[in-house]
Design a protein around this motif. Structure first.
Motif, short mmCIF file in Angstrom:
data_model
loop_
_atom_site.label_atom_id
_atom_site.label_comp_id
_atom_site.label_asym_id
_atom_site.label_seq_id
_atom_site.Cartn_x
_atom_site.Cartn_y
_atom_site.Cartn_z
N ALA A 291 47.20 38.96 36.96
CA ALA A 291 47.66 37.89 37.70
C ALA A 291 47.12 38.71 38.72
O ALA A 291 47.28 38.33 40.33
N ALA A 292 47.71 40.04 39.00
CA ALA A 292 47.37 41.14 39.70
C ALA A 292 45.61 40.87 40.31
O ALA A 292 45.44 40.80 41.77
N LEU A 293 44.94 41.15 39.58
CA LEU A 293 43.49 40.34 39.57
C LEU A 293 43.44 38.97 40.48
O LEU A 293 42.87 38.90 41.19
N LYS A 294 44.17 38.00 39.92
CA LYS A 294 44.49 37.04 40.71
C LYS A 294 44.34 37.13 42.65
O LYS A 294 44.07 36.84 43.50
N VAL A 295 45.65 37.68 42.28
CA VAL A 295 45.58 38.33 43.85
C VAL A 295 45.34 38.07 44.28
O VAL A 295 44.28 37.98 45.86
N GLN A 296 44.13 40.04 44.48
CA GLN A 296 43.28 41.07 45.05
C GLN A 296 42.19 39.59 45.13
O GLN A 296 41.36 39.92 46.33
#
Length: 328
Positions: A291-296
């Motif tokens: 999810a953190a990768l997707k946000v970035q």
């Protein structure tokens, strides 16, 4: 203005440089210019000349400079120009860079990797891609197909195209990761390598060269993209992933860092399949990391819109005209 764009990629080619040339033709056309894309230059009259590749286009650049010495020249630097050809073929590559009135770099760190004196004529251009609305819905059949990881791009040395497959071999038994690779092999040896890997690696499947709508479907079906290149000038597939909100795990090279940013958490050392396997497994097993990768990547999506790319092209053209005028 009447503008000629030269690219070594033939019409109908799915090579990234052909797609770039055709997209630039459209964007410059939107700005009111008349643009033609050629693979050979025979001295045709034009008001400005845009060359994709400093090294591969050097003959055309020499001819343009000889026949149209007072006209603006823009040279777009590819990954092989920056990270290979300026060292292996410095005379031709640096001739093109020197003669250019403006240079286009496709990621924000290009200035660090070319001779310092050329930075003043460098324009950073982020290649654009279609937005998430262009992606189809994931295919229902993929729901139980495991954790999909896509690798998109021609199979060749610069792309290190099978590194994700090698990493998949190292995953624990409880992993459901499947690596799907789409791209045309550079030669027969790359085709044999991909076919052999499919035979030996149950987590890997090579899909061959796909049409653009099939690429979009593959991205929609995937949970993650890997770009494992050893050199990149600024891969358009990264733009596509960011616009699609598709998380990326990337090799820690300037061409990827210059697009995704220095603080991006999804990098692995070049050719290190063990480190890549660790990141793949972490993305699969820890939803908060994915999810953190997707946000970035989603936060970066605004860099890769057509309006910005068109503005950068016009900036490069304006700079080239200005410097050409100063030369006169």
């Amino acid at each position: 203005m009447k503008i000629v764009i030269i690219t070594p990629a033939e019409p109908g080619s799915k090579a990234g440089n052909r797609a770039t040339a055709e997209r630039w033709k459209s964007l410059l056309g939107n700005a009111g210019h008349r643009v033609s894309v050629v693979t050979e230059y025979r001295g045709e009259p034009c008001d400005a000349f845009v060359a994709l590749h400093a090294w591969r286009s050097v003959r055309a650049i020499r001819q343009f400079r000889e026949t149209r010495p007072g006209k603006p020249l823009i040279v777009a630097l590819t990954g092989t120009d920056i990270y290979r050809h300026q060292h292996e073929f410095p005379q031709d590559t640096l001739y093109s860079i020197t003669e250019a009135d403006a240079l286009i770099g496709l990621h924000e760190l290009v200035a660090n990797d070319i001779p310092a004196g050329f930075a003043t004529k460098l324009v950073t251009l982020y290649q654009s891609a279609e937005g998430p609305e262009s992606l189809p819905s994931p295919q229902p059949a993929q729901a139980n197909a495991g954790f999909g990881v896509c690798v998109i791009g021609h199979l060749r040395e610069e792309k290190d195209s099978l590194r994700a497959a090698y990493a998949a071999r190292l995953l624990p038994d409880d992993s459901s990761i499947r690596v799907l690779c789409a791209g045309k092999p550079h030669n027969g040896e790359w085709q044999r390598m991909a076919e052999r890997e499919m035979e030996q690696n149950p987590r890997f499947r090579w899909l061959g060269e796909l049409e653009q709508d099939e690429i979009r479907q593959l991205m929609a079906n995937s949970q993650l993209m890997v770009i494992s290149s050893v050199m990149e000038g600024g891969a358009n597939v990264v733009s596509e992933a960011c616009r699609a909100g598709l998380p990326v795990i990337a090799s820690s090279i300037p061409g990827n860092i210059g697009l995704l940013g220095k603080d991006y958490p999804g990098y692995f050392p070049v050719k290190d399949e063990r480190a890549l396997a660790g990141l793949l497994y972490r993305a699969e097993q820890h939803p908060e990391f994915l999810a953190a990768l997707k946000v970035q990547v989603s936060q970066l999506a605004g860099h890769f819109v057509p309006e910005n790319e068109q503005a950068s092209l016009e900036q490069a053209l304006t700079l080239a005209v200005q410097r050409c005028s100063e030369r006169a």
